[in-house]
Design a protein around this motif. Sequence first.
Motif, PDB file in Angstrom:
ATOM      1  N   VAL A 144      44.591  44.487  38.775  1.00 25.86           N
ATOM      2  CA  VAL A 144      44.219  43.218  38.168  1.00 25.86           C
ATOM      3  C   VAL A 144      42.789  43.254  37.656  1.00 25.86           C
ATOM      4  N   LEU A 145      41.991  44.184  38.218  1.00 25.61           N
ATOM      5  CA  LEU A 145      40.588  44.274  37.822  1.00 25.61           C
ATOM      6  C   LEU A 145      40.431  44.797  36.393  1.00 25.61           C
ATOM      7  N   ARG A 146      41.503  45.297  35.798  1.00 24.57           N
ATOM      8  CA  ARG A 146      41.444  45.802  34.426  1.00 24.57           C
ATOM      9  C   ARG A 146      41.809  44.720  33.405  1.00 24.57           C
ATOM     10  N   LEU A 147      42.048  43.499  33.893  1.00 26.79           N
ATOM     11  CA  LEU A 147      42.341  42.393  32.971  1.00 26.79           C
ATOM     12  C   LEU A 147      41.012  41.845  32.451  1.00 26.79           C
ATOM     13  N   THR A 148      40.399  42.603  31.592  1.00 27.55           N
ATOM     14  CA  THR A 148      39.019  42.314  31.177  1.00 27.55           C
ATOM     15  C   THR A 148      38.882  41.088  30.294  1.00 27.55           C
ATOM     16  N   ARG A 149      40.003  40.559  29.794  1.00 35.80           N
ATOM     17  CA  ARG A 149      39.946  39.337  28.990  1.00 35.80           C
ATOM     18  C   ARG A 149      40.326  38.080  29.783  1.00 35.80           C
ATOM     19  N   LEU A 150      40.629  38.249  31.033  1.00 34.39           N
ATOM     20  CA  LEU A 150      41.060  37.109  31.859  1.00 34.39           C
ATOM     21  C   LEU A 150      39.928  36.078  31.984  1.00 34.39           C
ATOM     22  N   GLU A 151      40.261  34.827  31.633  1.00 29.88           N
ATOM     23  CA  GLU A 151      39.265  33.751  31.660  1.00 29.88           C
ATOM     24  C   GLU A 151      39.522  32.738  32.769  1.00 29.88           C
ATOM     25  N   ARG A 152      40.770  32.632  33.187  1.00 31.71           N
ATOM     26  CA  ARG A 152      41.093  31.643  34.215  1.00 31.71           C
ATOM     27  C   ARG A 152      42.025  32.256  35.240  1.00 31.71           C
ATOM     28  N   LEU A 153      41.620  32.191  36.513  1.00 30.56           N
ATOM     29  CA  LEU A 153      42.424  32.688  37.618  1.00 30.56           C
ATOM     30  C   LEU A 153      42.502  31.579  38.665  1.00 30.56           C
ATOM     31  N   SER A 154      43.740  31.154  38.972  1.00 36.26           N
ATOM     32  CA  SER A 154      43.930  30.057  39.915  1.00 36.26           C
ATOM     33  C   SER A 154      44.848  30.498  41.050  1.00 36.26           C
ATOM     34  N   LEU A 155      44.316  30.402  42.272  1.00 33.98           N
ATOM     35  CA  LEU A 155      45.049  30.805  43.476  1.00 33.98           C
ATOM     36  C   LEU A 155      45.042  29.684  44.511  1.00 33.98           C
ATOM     37  N   ASN A 156      45.161  28.454  44.045  1.00 35.01           N
ATOM     38  CA  ASN A 156      45.170  27.311  44.950  1.00 35.01           C
ATOM     39  C   ASN A 156      46.382  27.364  45.885  1.00 35.01           C
ATOM     40  N   ASN A 157      46.152  26.968  47.137  1.00 37.06           N
ATOM     41  CA  ASN A 157      47.220  26.848  48.126  1.00 37.06           C
ATOM     42  C   ASN A 157      47.985  28.152  48.342  1.00 37.06           C
ATOM     43  N   LYS A 204      44.316  36.328  52.055  1.00 33.17           N
ATOM     44  CA  LYS A 204      43.121  36.260  52.900  1.00 33.17           C
ATOM     45  C   LYS A 204      41.946  37.050  52.333  1.00 33.17           C
ATOM     46  N   GLN A 205      42.252  38.034  51.499  1.00 39.10           N
ATOM     47  CA  GLN A 205      41.189  38.877  50.966  1.00 39.10           C
ATOM     48  C   GLN A 205      41.334  39.014  49.451  1.00 39.10           C
ATOM     49  N   LEU A 206      40.199  39.186  48.791  1.00 39.81           N
ATOM     50  CA  LEU A 206      40.165  39.489  47.362  1.00 39.81           C
ATOM     51  C   LEU A 206      39.727  40.929  47.178  1.00 39.81           C
ATOM     52  N   PRO A 207      40.081  41.534  46.076  1.00 41.88           N
ATOM     53  CA  PRO A 207      39.552  42.879  45.801  1.00 41.88           C
ATOM     54  C   PRO A 207      38.022  42.859  45.837  1.00 41.88           C
ATOM     55  N   THR A 208      37.430  43.818  46.504  1.00 40.88           N
ATOM     56  CA  THR A 208      35.972  43.828  46.658  1.00 40.88           C
ATOM     57  C   THR A 208      35.252  43.896  45.323  1.00 40.88           C
ATOM     58  N   CYS A 209      35.907  44.446  44.326  1.00 35.28           N
ATOM     59  CA  CYS A 209      35.268  44.591  43.013  1.00 35.28           C
ATOM     60  C   CYS A 209      35.730  43.519  42.032  1.00 35.28           C
ATOM     61  N   ILE A 210      36.063  42.347  42.524  1.00 33.35           N
ATOM     62  CA  ILE A 210      36.560  41.291  41.642  1.00 33.35           C
ATOM     63  C   ILE A 210      35.524  40.907  40.600  1.00 33.35           C
ATOM     64  N   GLY A 211      34.290  41.279  40.858  1.00 35.30           N
ATOM     65  CA  GLY A 211      33.230  41.016  39.896  1.00 35.30           C
ATOM     66  C   GLY A 211      33.419  41.717  38.562  1.00 35.30           C
ATOM     67  N   LYS A 212      34.347  42.659  38.512  1.00 41.87           N
ATOM     68  CA  LYS A 212      34.619  43.345  37.249  1.00 41.87           C
ATOM     69  C   LYS A 212      35.320  42.453  36.229  1.00 41.87           C
ATOM     70  N   LEU A 213      35.869  41.331  36.685  1.00 43.99           N
ATOM     71  CA  LEU A 213      36.532  40.396  35.764  1.00 43.99           C
ATOM     72  C   LEU A 213      35.459  39.564  35.059  1.00 43.99           C
ATOM     73  N   GLU A 214      34.682  40.228  34.238  1.00 40.08           N
ATOM     74  CA  GLU A 214      33.478  39.632  33.673  1.00 40.08           C
ATOM     75  C   GLU A 214      33.743  38.513  32.678  1.00 40.08           C
ATOM     76  N   SER A 215      34.979  38.396  32.211  1.00 38.28           N
ATOM     77  CA  SER A 215      35.294  37.325  31.250  1.00 38.28           C
ATOM     78  C   SER A 215      35.688  36.019  31.934  1.00 38.28           C
ATOM     79  N   LEU A 216      35.845  36.051  33.248  1.00 37.65           N
ATOM     80  CA  LEU A 216      36.283  34.857  33.965  1.00 37.65           C
ATOM     81  C   LEU A 216      35.336  33.678  33.729  1.00 37.65           C
TER      82      LEU A 216
END
Length: 787
Positions: free
Chosen positions: A140-153, A158-170
């Motif tokens: 998922v970290l290669r989705l470089t155009r991803l602007e909106r990610l919603s994981l409500n409820n 419990k954990q996110l990928p440690t490198c989630i910061g790579k989604l720079e377009s969010l």
Amino acid sequence: MYEEQVPLLGFHISPLLLPYQDVVGENLMVMNLHGCCNLTAIPDLSGNQALEKLILQHCHGLVKIHKSIGDIISLLHLDLSECKNLVEFPSDVSGLKNLHTLILSGCSKLKELPENISYMKSLRELLLDGTVIEKLPESVLRLTRLERLSLNNCQSLKQLPTCIGKLESLRELSFNDSALEEIPDSFGSLTNLERLSLMRCQSIYAIPDSVGNLKLLTEFLMNGSPVNELPASIGSLSNLKDLSVGYCRFLSKLPASIEGLASMVELQLDGTSIMDLPDQIGGLKTLRRLEMRFCKRLESLPEAIGSMGSLNTLIIVDAPMTELPESIGKLENLIMLNLNKCKRLRRLPGSIGKLKSLHHLQMEETAVRQLPESFGMLTSLMRLLMAKRPHLELPQALGPTETKVLGAEENSELIVLPTSFSNLSLLYELDARAWKISGKIPDDFDKLSSLEILNLGRNNFSSLPSSLRGLSILRKLLLPHCEELKALPPLPSSLMEVNAANCYALEVISDLSNLESLQELNLTNCKKLVDIPGVECLKSLKGFFMSGCSSCSSTVALKNLRTLSIPGSNIPDWFSRNVAIFSKRKNLVIKAVIIGVVVSLSHHIQDELRDQLPSVPGIEAKILRMNRQVFGTMLDLTGVPKTDEDHLYLCRYREFHPIVSMLKDGDKIQVTMRNPPMVKGVELKKSGIHLIFENDDDYDEDERSFDENLQTVSEKIARFFGPSEGGNSISDSIDEVEREKQEMGMKEEWKEEKKGCDGSYRSSFLLFFFIALPSFFLLLSWSWTRG
């Protein structure tokens, strides 16, 4: 225009499968199967290389998705939201290179995303709310155009990928109500993030310092999380406009660096453990709204708050503050100030008069006992709500039907409004209940020329100024429980509601004939009142409440009456007793339902709730269809009498009310007491129901010469309440009450006089000698409008 150019397939039915052919039109661009609940599978769509939008929302029977969907290169939008039985997504999505939006929210059995999701290189929105996904694939970290990610409820995540910061377009990231345990440090690399929401994430206890790198962040929401402090780096968020940490109950302070939030517009601190605000908060020059409801440890505000020049809304509810800083007078743009339930707040600063922009001031249930003389300088004030909450006690020294009213504190000090109060010429609502206002209310009260709602209930004055009539747009005058009030002066003709209930000392009311718009008149328990001048002219009256009035007798015309309460024991004998059966009439529409009940209260059975309510609760009307309830409504029995005598309540429901509009042939209307009862000591003695059909009540001319068969329902009711040669039901019901309460000598004297009197003489006799006959002349000319 779009539908004419784009081939579209839409189903709004529930097929088991799509049409019999496996291949749908090759040029189809939009397929909408929203709400096809019985759809269990999707056919092969490999031939649909023009399909751009596929909507399968609320297809509850859908268990799997045909693998061909993963090969539709043209697909831009895929919506599978609320497909509650979907357990798997195609493992190969390599063809979805142009997909912009993937919505899987509400797929409550979906546990994982395809490992090759990275092929969705154009994906901008990924919505996974309410799924049982346990982890996000590293791809998922290669989705470089991803602007909106919603994981409500997402309760399993419990954990996110440690490198989630790579989604720079969010730009927007939301984890509300998720089981997330930690925010990775790499969050600081999401340099385009504008909105971050972590509301009610019960396992997140800390926010990483790296959050200070989110330079474009404008909205940061953490309501209801167990975070106990904010990192000092938060002061670096120079573009942050909305910071909400409401109900972060372990948060006890704000960092001094908060002054760096140079763009802050809203700060929400409700329900936190904050004891005070740092002086640096004065640096929030752009802040417009500060909310601090239920901050149980907040004892003071800093003087620096006066430096927040843009502040227009300050809400501090239920905090233990004892005073406001003098600097509050510097908030020249403040429009709303809410201090409700600050029960230790004893004074307002004199500088409050400098708040030239203040429109709304709410200070209900505070300990403030006096208004400063500068109060009259609030020339922009439009709404002032400062009611106290009276405590009701029933001490043994008082009878069971009397009530002692205490203020928010035991304080014998009586209040006088400041002389400058009449300068509030823009004030349209004033609520000063239970302020113990006494003495003389200023004669220049008419200067409050914008006043529309005036509530002075539970105060200690004995009269109102004659200038009250000058309030030319006053709509509501509320004076309940003004127990020392002896007289009402001439009232403004604009009034629509007058409530003087439980004004036990009220003896005189000025002529009401000018109140042409009056719709509600409540004189419950005004036991000393003997006459209501001009009441016969109140043609617009819809509610008239005289429960507990044992001495009043007046002629009245009530054209639009909808609710009525008076002493009495009988219901017209042409009402159906207890139950009425609706039977359709050919070409005639039902227009209204009238329900009458006779109720008594046993005041020796004490019930605190009953004595505080404005109406008698617990009696309801039901529609029964095949002996099964299909509708129920509580009757509006306004006016709780302070005596044990029987009282008659009438309620008229027009055709748009469900008790009328829901009726079907054979339905029954039944009146019952709620079981178990809502309050103690209430007894339903009688009930009656009458159905009004078209033409039953449509005649508006003089009916005095008509016999009973030609009379409208309104005329019949008017005659029921008025005298006649053979006597009438209401007087008979009052006789029953009198037999229980009058001495035998008075009864015998009354009976002797009754034998030799005609109708006219008998009416005169009752007026002078039968003091417990409040409705005999009260409703002499009562006429109901058409249903």
